[in-house]
Design a protein around this motif. Sequence first.
Motif, short mmCIF file in Angstrom:
data_model
loop_
_atom_site.label_atom_id
_atom_site.label_comp_id
_atom_site.label_asym_id
_atom_site.label_seq_id
_atom_site.Cartn_x
_atom_site.Cartn_y
_atom_site.Cartn_z
N PHE A 111 0.81 -1.22 0.00
CA PHE A 111 0.00 0.00 0.00
C PHE A 111 0.84 1.27 0.00
O PHE A 111 0.43 2.30 -0.53
CB PHE A 111 -0.93 0.03 1.22
N THR B 138 -8.53 -6.92 -1.81
CA THR B 138 -8.36 -5.59 -2.38
C THR B 138 -8.14 -5.76 -3.88
O THR B 138 -8.03 -6.89 -4.38
CB THR B 138 -7.14 -4.87 -1.78
N PRO C 161 -4.37 0.74 9.04
CA PRO C 161 -4.99 0.50 7.72
C PRO C 161 -4.48 -0.75 7.03
O PRO C 161 -4.98 -1.12 5.97
CB PRO C 161 -4.63 1.75 6.90
N LEU D 164 -8.99 -3.36 6.67
CA LEU D 164 -8.99 -2.75 5.34
C LEU D 164 -10.23 -3.13 4.54
O LEU D 164 -10.12 -3.59 3.39
CB LEU D 164 -7.71 -3.13 4.59
N PHE E 236 -12.22 -1.39 2.91
CA PHE E 236 -12.37 -0.58 1.70
C PHE E 236 -11.09 -0.56 0.87
O PHE E 236 -10.90 0.31 0.03
CB PHE E 236 -12.77 0.85 2.07
N GLY E 237 -10.23 -1.56 1.07
CA GLY E 237 -8.97 -1.57 0.34
C GLY E 237 -8.00 -0.58 0.95
O GLY E 237 -8.12 -0.19 2.11
N GLY E 238 -7.01 -0.15 0.15
CA GLY E 238 -6.02 0.77 0.69
C GLY E 238 -5.12 1.35 -0.37
O GLY E 238 -5.22 1.03 -1.56
N ARG F 272 -7.85 2.81 -2.50
CA ARG F 272 -8.91 2.74 -1.49
C ARG F 272 -10.19 3.34 -2.04
O ARG F 272 -10.18 4.32 -2.77
CB ARG F 272 -8.49 3.49 -0.22
N CYS F 273 -11.33 2.74 -1.69
CA CYS F 273 -12.63 3.16 -2.21
C CYS F 273 -12.89 4.63 -1.91
O CYS F 273 -12.83 5.06 -0.75
CB CYS F 273 -13.71 2.29 -1.57
N MET G 131 -15.74 5.51 0.67
CA MET G 131 -15.63 4.96 2.01
C MET G 131 -16.39 5.78 3.05
O MET G 131 -17.20 5.24 3.82
CB MET G 131 -14.16 4.84 2.43
#
Length: 454
Positions: free
Chosen positions: A60, A325, A379, A383, A385-387, A391-392, A395
């Motif tokens: 990330f 992710t 994070p 996670l 919402f991804g990263g 990342r979304c 969010m």
Amino acid sequence: MKLPDGPKGPKLFLTLQGVLWPLEFLEDCARRYGDPFTSRFASFPPFVVFSNPQAIQEIFTADPKLFDSGRSNTVFRPSLGDNSLILLDGDRHARQRRLLTPPFHGDRMRAYGQLICDAAEKVISDYSIGETVVARTAMQEISLRVILRAVFGLDEGPRLEQLRQLLSALLEGFNSPLKSLIVFVPALQQDLGAWSPWGQFLRRRQKIDQLIYAEIEQRRAEPDAAREDILSLMMAARDEAGQPMTDVELRDELMTLLIAGHETTASSLSWALYWVHAMPEVHDRLLQELETVGPEADPSAIARLPYLNAVCQETLRLYPVVLFTFLRIAKAPVKIMGHEFEPGTYLSPCIYLTHHRPDLYPEPNQFRPERFLERQFSPYEYLPFGGGNRRCIGMAFAQYEMKLVLATLLSRWQFSLVDHRPVRPLRRGATFTPQGGIPLVLQSDRPLNSLTVV
């Protein structure tokens, strides 16, 4: 370079396992091969799966120029289009992300508060006391109303109603693990007429496109600077060269918001309602906290409630809506936790396995909101919402909506579970939803405790 070990066998067999029994497949791989392991599915190159927070942090926080991601998301192309943020890389991805971020800025969230609560009130008010409410169906209707109103700024109208019906039908086409195979196996994507699964999808998508382009055309013909809905903000946005988004770019980003912006939230809310009503101690503690803000509450005050936040976080931890992710494709040699990977290697942080590490989350299969009151997670440990730069962007909107809908429903009505047996996730396209949809009996209302956002 040899990739880490992983499951062996025909790719089609492994794909069936991953699509039909994804959690069992992942848990078995983690047990047998450790972290990381390499997975092989039909239509995908081999990809290396990570759940160690240190590895996820290294991925990330690496220079985004080291990786592509959009070109690995081709399964979304038929629904979202070539110009969706999800399918872009490099400068185009950075440009679209800058153009799309302002509508989801924290300051904008407050404008959506009453809209969210109104949608929740409207949908549940249509049910009678004693009637069974299938949480997944009701939550999808609420979240679809919210995203349509937030995106288009319209409450009613034939175009909006058609969009609501068509989007619901489009997603229902992938509402089981078997139907979801069509998403992951391109060979099944054959238009054999209006009654074939892919034929139905293509025709519904065409009708949705016609409605979206008609709305864009009307907005261009009748500009209104006072409008603050997401579509208006997107149409007004300009990049560094002063260029706006094209109609095709607008269409693809709107489809991304409409599909990702309600399908995921609806599933998370359904899970939250299940856990709250399956565990009386959680339900009672949450109600006690909601009573502290009073019958007329500012949305920011609701969003700050610590136990409500913990319930939502634990819901997203235990059964995240997506298991991974977005993949990262190495564009140059890269080293992750001592493992060296050549250009072209697909790297895949696994949200589900990370969220179920016992060293991070003791008794990981238990629903315990208190764990988010006892410590903060990085994070790279939490996670949903991804990263990183993937990342979304929705969010904050999704979390805000989840809290306000949950607070509105629990303050306004009493529900009970129809069935107290454990519920497992069911694949629905690329996302996961509770099997059976969580039937709830609407027992009574709480008119004196009705939550009004001001």
